[in-house]
Design an enzyme around this catalytic site. Structure first.
Site, PDB file in Angstrom:
ATOM      1  N   ASP A   1       0.826  -1.207   0.000  1.00  0.00           N
ATOM      2  CA  ASP A   1       0.000   0.000   0.000  1.00  0.00           C
ATOM      3  C   ASP A   1       0.861   1.259   0.000  1.00  0.00           C
ATOM      4  O   ASP A   1       2.078   1.192   0.189  1.00  0.00           O
ATOM      5  CB  ASP A   1      -0.959  -0.006   1.208  1.00  0.00           C
ATOM      6  CG  ASP A   1      -0.280  -0.425   2.512  1.00  0.00           C
ATOM      7  OD1 ASP A   1       0.962  -0.404   2.574  1.00  0.00           O
ATOM      8  OD2 ASP A   1      -0.994  -0.765   3.461  1.00  0.00           O
TER       9      ASP A   1
ATOM     10  N   ASN B   1      -7.238  -2.734  14.617  1.00  0.00           N
ATOM     11  CA  ASN B   1      -8.651  -2.949  14.271  1.00  0.00           C
ATOM     12  C   ASN B   1      -8.831  -4.153  13.335  1.00  0.00           C
ATOM     13  O   ASN B   1      -9.907  -4.364  12.794  1.00  0.00           O
ATOM     14  CB  ASN B   1      -9.250  -1.682  13.642  1.00  0.00           C
ATOM     15  CG  ASN B   1      -8.611  -1.315  12.304  1.00  0.00           C
ATOM     16  OD1 ASN B   1      -7.766  -2.044  11.785  1.00  0.00           O
ATOM     17  ND2 ASN B   1      -9.013  -0.188  11.738  1.00  0.00           N
TER      18      ASN B   1
ATOM     19  N   HIS C   1      -7.196  -4.674  10.483  1.00  0.00           N
ATOM     20  CA  HIS C   1      -6.969  -4.452   9.050  1.00  0.00           C
ATOM     21  C   HIS C   1      -5.699  -5.171   8.582  1.00  0.00           C
ATOM     22  O   HIS C   1      -4.802  -5.439   9.373  1.00  0.00           O
ATOM     23  CB  HIS C   1      -6.934  -2.953   8.703  1.00  0.00           C
ATOM     24  CG  HIS C   1      -5.711  -2.207   9.122  1.00  0.00           C
ATOM     25  ND1 HIS C   1      -5.736  -0.860   9.415  1.00  0.00           N
ATOM     26  CD2 HIS C   1      -4.415  -2.574   9.291  1.00  0.00           C
ATOM     27  CE1 HIS C   1      -4.525  -0.453   9.737  1.00  0.00           C
ATOM     28  NE2 HIS C   1      -3.700  -1.476   9.666  1.00  0.00           N
TER      29      HIS C   1
ATOM     30  N   GLU D   1      -9.606  -1.823   5.570  1.00  0.00           N
ATOM     31  CA  GLU D   1     -10.172  -1.472   6.863  1.00  0.00           C
ATOM     32  C   GLU D   1     -11.458  -2.266   7.124  1.00  0.00           C
ATOM     33  O   GLU D   1     -12.091  -2.750   6.179  1.00  0.00           O
ATOM     34  CB  GLU D   1     -10.516   0.029   6.860  1.00  0.00           C
ATOM     35  CG  GLU D   1      -9.314   0.944   6.674  1.00  0.00           C
ATOM     36  CD  GLU D   1      -8.511   1.125   7.967  1.00  0.00           C
ATOM     37  OE1 GLU D   1      -8.522   0.222   8.831  1.00  0.00           O
ATOM     38  OE2 GLU D   1      -7.864   2.167   8.101  1.00  0.00           O
TER      39      GLU D   1
HETATM   40  P1  PGA Z   1       2.452  -1.648  12.634  1.00  0.00           P
HETATM   41  O1  PGA Z   1       1.249  -1.601  11.623  1.00  0.00           O
HETATM   42  O2  PGA Z   1       3.402  -2.675  12.120  1.00  0.00           O
HETATM   43  O3  PGA Z   1       3.055  -0.283  12.609  1.00  0.00           O
HETATM   44  O4  PGA Z   1       1.897  -2.020  13.973  1.00  0.00           O
HETATM   45  C1  PGA Z   1       0.710  -2.788  11.151  1.00  0.00           C
HETATM   46  C2  PGA Z   1      -0.478  -2.487  10.272  1.00  0.00           C
HETATM   47  O5  PGA Z   1      -1.163  -1.485  10.510  1.00  0.00           O
HETATM   48  O6  PGA Z   1      -0.735  -3.275   9.366  1.00  0.00           O
END
Ligand code: PGA
Length: 241
Positions: free
Chosen positions: A67, A136, A138, A143
């Site tokens: 992404d 959450n 995702h 999302e």
């Molecule tokens: P993070 O993010 O590795 O910074 O915890 C993971 C994500 O949001 O997929």
């Protein structure tokens, strides 16, 4: 799902970096799906370490990142393009032309997403997809929502994601609220998936991923339907399973 629990982030970094490199040793022209965020930092460190030791050659590897933010300059320190160069690509030997990102500055984002899917297909599909998970649930920027979005698409980020990601920016107002992301179908087509979670704030999402119903309200839960998933957790992330 192969669930592995480790004492700490260092151990996961070594195990996950070795796992990614194992794929490249088996198939030197592997197509790697890569992720950003805090979670992959140690795994990328281990991949760099093995490269510096001469144990691995990435010269035939192709990569696709999950992404990218929309309307953020690629040279901005917070772009995922910058993140990947700083934390991995600048230290190993993947040819620049083999590195693929969704372009969040494309004039026609829908077309960019369609082209990205074609590029993945032309490369022969993703051999291994590295994933983190949001608090959450995702994966990439898919999302929680009423339905799974199949292919790469434009997304409005949830408030919780903007808040989680604001730690990298000077203020929350600077965090982009839109992104382009691979879809659930793009991720599920990867031949193998390695997903990593660190910390207590991921424990609920991990519980749902392993034991919950498969629902787009927890996008990661769809991984229950994939046949080759390895999940690496620290004790905190595993505390509710
Ligand atoms: P993070 O993010 O590795 O910074 O915890 C993971 C994500 O949001 O997929």
């Amino acid at each position: 799902m192969n669930v592995l629990i480790y004492d700490n982030e260092e151990q996961i970094g070594v195990a996950a970096g070795n796992y990614m490199c194992g794929q490249v040793l088996q198939k030197p022209n592997s197509v790697l799906g890569l992720a950003t965020g805090s979670t992959p930092l140690k795994p990328y460190g281990q991949m760099i370490e093995l490269f510096k030791k001469g144990a691995i050659d990435f010269s035939k590897v192709t990569t696709f990142n999950l992404d990218e933010y929309v309307n953020l300059d690629v040279e901005d320190v917070n772009s995922y393009h910058s993140f990947m160069h700083k934390n991995l690509f600048d230290h190993i030997n993947i040819p620049e032309e083999n590195i693929n990102f969704l372009n969040g500055n494309a004039k026609d984002l829908e077309q960019e997403c369609a082209d990205y899917e074609n590029r993945i297909k032309e490369a022969g599909g993703i051999d291994i997809q590295l994933l983190g998970i949001g608090s959450n649930g995702h994966i990439a920027f898919n999302e929680p929502s009423d339905c799974f979005q199949r292919w790469s698409h434009v997304v409005e980020l949830k408030e919780s994601t903007v808040k989680d990601n604001s730690r990298f920016f000077k203020s929350i107002e600077e965090v982009p609220t839109k992104a382009v992301t691979m879809g659930i179908g793009s991720i599920m087509q990867a031949k193998k998936i390695l997903i990593i979670a660190l910390g207590k704030n991921k424990a609920q999402a991990i519980k749902q991923l392993i034991n919950g119903n498969v629902t787009p309200m927890c996008p990661a839960s769809v991984l229950q339907f994939h046949t080759d998933v390895t999940l690496m957790l620290d004790k905190d992330a595993a505390s509710l399973i």
